[in-house]
Write an enzyme that holds these catalytic residues in place. Structure first.
Site, PDB file in Angstrom:
ATOM      1  N   SER A   1       5.938  -8.770   7.106  1.00 17.56           N
ATOM      2  CA  SER A   1       5.451 -10.079   7.548  1.00 17.56           C
ATOM      3  C   SER A   1       6.609 -10.972   7.967  1.00 17.56           C
ATOM      4  CB  SER A   1       4.672 -10.761   6.415  1.00 17.56           C
ATOM      5  OG  SER A   1       4.238 -12.041   6.797  1.00 17.56           O
TER       6      SER A   1
ATOM      7  N   ILE B   1      11.073 -14.016   6.334  1.00 22.65           N
ATOM      8  CA  ILE B   1      10.915 -12.659   6.841  1.00 22.65           C
ATOM      9  C   ILE B   1      10.816 -11.752   5.624  1.00 22.65           C
ATOM     10  CG2 ILE B   1      11.945 -10.837   8.246  1.00 22.65           C
ATOM     11  CD1 ILE B   1      13.431 -13.004   9.787  1.00 22.65           C
TER      12      ILE B   1
ATOM     13  N   LYS C   1      22.162 -27.981   6.621  1.00 26.60           N
ATOM     14  CA  LYS C   1      22.650 -29.336   6.908  1.00 26.60           C
ATOM     15  C   LYS C   1      21.736 -30.399   6.288  1.00 26.60           C
ATOM     16  CE  LYS C   1      24.968 -28.051  11.230  1.00 26.60           C
ATOM     17  NZ  LYS C   1      25.020 -28.238  12.706  1.00 26.60           N
TER      18      LYS C   1
ATOM     19  N   ASP D   1       0.473 -25.627   0.359  1.00 26.81           N
ATOM     20  CA  ASP D   1       0.100 -24.609   1.343  1.00 26.81           C
ATOM     21  C   ASP D   1      -0.881 -23.611   0.727  1.00 26.81           C
ATOM     22  OD1 ASP D   1       0.210 -23.708   3.948  1.00 26.81           O
ATOM     23  OD2 ASP D   1       1.928 -22.399   3.622  1.00 26.81           O
TER      24      ASP D   1
END
Length: 439
Positions: free
Chosen positions: A94, A100, A117, A307
């Site tokens: 996936s 990844i 950053k 999520d």
């Protein structure tokens, strides 16, 4: 001052193991075992030499390779029944917006490029620290409904992944051009390449060619052919045009059976459910109980996953009943699987404040934000829910929203329903199969 451990919010700021500018959280043995099988410093000759290499081949020589009996079945797509992992390799399973993911043996290895950053390495640990904190503080079987990473390595150099991707992309481009008798070039159109790759990826002749060229050209134990189009979309997306694929985190997880969104009617029956809708009720109820129990913990009524959706819920074997007590009821799950919440990258709880979520949210949210999004995604993933009028009507109570206050299923306004809303919801007859063991 108390000693911080992994059941305290302060744990995310600890650095138990240091190696130069990298940090390992969790089990070093698991992590080092995986890392020993990765070559983070592998590099390849310039692409122009690869182009010259393919000038040695033409349609006729490729036909001879195709006529060969040898085929490496691990180069079929994993959803193909002909796929078989014949090597102890890392298999790409996936690629999403933020990670990844590979499978090796009984492990899942996730690589996450971090915006160094914007955040320090220790500000990117939520995916490890939040579930670990919850698991160690929850007292009952509800803790079994959380996926905890075994280990997490911070601030590792991950440039090899982007380099590997480019090498495989160039190999595929040149191979397809040779098959079509075209002039060799490393220039490409995304649309044309994806069309050509998707037309060939399931062909046994193409897999035979990959069986020859992948070891010869790539020579890596990382197989990215599976779902390569997802990796292509990740690296080629315009929002990452100037992205620096430099450093990030490596996270080791246990291997699940499936993600919740992969279950269809046939698989639901095979797993022991009476119907697909009963399976959906099952995962909804387990997630609801998990949230309720988290909100019972001291100082944890700010928990957000941010999520919550079917593909972030994983299914594992369950070898014994899961029993969760709530007020005067007990919820009994005798199913041979359990659902477990995964991917806490944007989560927060107690004193573990996640800068990623803090920067994205303009208003205050609580559990209702997650379940509003969850119900929207359930209804999109499973239109079959509409066949159960009682269940679908009840779920609509979570999504009484308009375009003004909801964008792409996510609340833009602050609606802070108390957790008692969810408690009362799961006491309904909809979930009678599990309330007090179905009695």
């Amino acid at each position: 001052m108390g000693v911080a451990n992994d059941s305290s919010p302060e744990y995310q700021w600890m650095s138990p193991h240091r190696l130069s500018d990298t940090v390992i959280l969790g089990d070093c043995l698991y992590f080092n075992n995986i890392m020993s099988q990765l070559d983070l410093h592998q590099n390849w000759a310039p692409s122009v030499r690869l182009l010259n290499y393919f000038k040695n081949f033409n349609k006729e020589t490729l036909l001879k390779i195709e006529e060969n009996d040898y085929i490496n079945s691990s180069f079929f797509q994993q959803k193909d029944k002909r796929f078989y992992p014949i090597n102890d390799d890392f298999y790409h399973i996936s690629t999403g917006g933020y990670g990844i993911v590979f499978k090796i043996d009984n492990y899942v290895v996730k690589f996450v490029f971090e915006a160094t950053k914007l955040y320090s390495p220790m500000e990117t640990t939520a995916e490890f620290t939040v579930p670990k904190f919850l698991y160690n503080n929850l007292k009952g079987d509800e803790k079994k409904l959380i996926v905890c990473a075994w280990a997490m390595g911070l601030n590792y150099k991950l440039t090899f992944l982007h380099t590997l991707y480019k090498r495989v992309l160039h190999m595929l481009l040149l191979l397809i051009q040779t098959m079509d008798g075209q002039e060799l070039s490393l220039r490409y159109s995304s649309k044309v390449f994806l069309k050509a790759f998707n037309e060939r990826k399931d062909s046994i002749k193409f897999v035979k060619l990959l069986s020859h060229f992948y070891p010869a050209v790539i020579n890596s134990n990382i197989n990215v052919i599976n779902y390569f189009n997802r990796m292509f979309h990740f690296f080629e997306h315009e929002k990452r045009t100037n992205y620096e694929y430099e450093r990030g985190n490596i996270i080791i997880f246990p291997l699940a059976l499936y993600s919740a969104d992969k279950v269809d009617t046939e698989l639901a029956i095979k797993l022991g459910f009476k119907s697909l809708v009963q399976y959906i009720k099952f995962i909804f109820l387990q997630m609801a109980l998990l949230y309720i129990k988290i909100y019972e913990l001291p100082c944890c009524d700010n928990f957000l996953h941010a999520d919550l959706k079917p593909d972030n819920i994983l299914l594992f074997d369950s070898n014994e009943p899961i029993i969760i007590h709530l007020k005067d009821k007990k919820f009994v799950f005798n199913e041979r699987i359990k659902s477990a919440l995964n991917d806490f990258d944007f989560s927060q709880v107690a004193g573990i404040i996640n800068k990623k979520i803090k920067n994205n949210f303009k208003v205050e949210h609580n559990w209702y934000y997650d379940f509003h999004f969850f119900v929207h995604t359930l209804l999109k993933t499973y239109p079959e829910i509409e066949k159960d009028i009682e269940f679908s009507t009840a779920l609509e109570e979570f999504i009484m929203c308009t375009k003004t206050d909801c964008d792409k299923y996510r609340l833009k306004v602050s609606i802070l329903h108390p957790i008692s809303f969810l408690e009362k919801f799961i006491m309904r007859d909809i979930f009678s199969d599990w309330i007090n063991g179905g009695n």
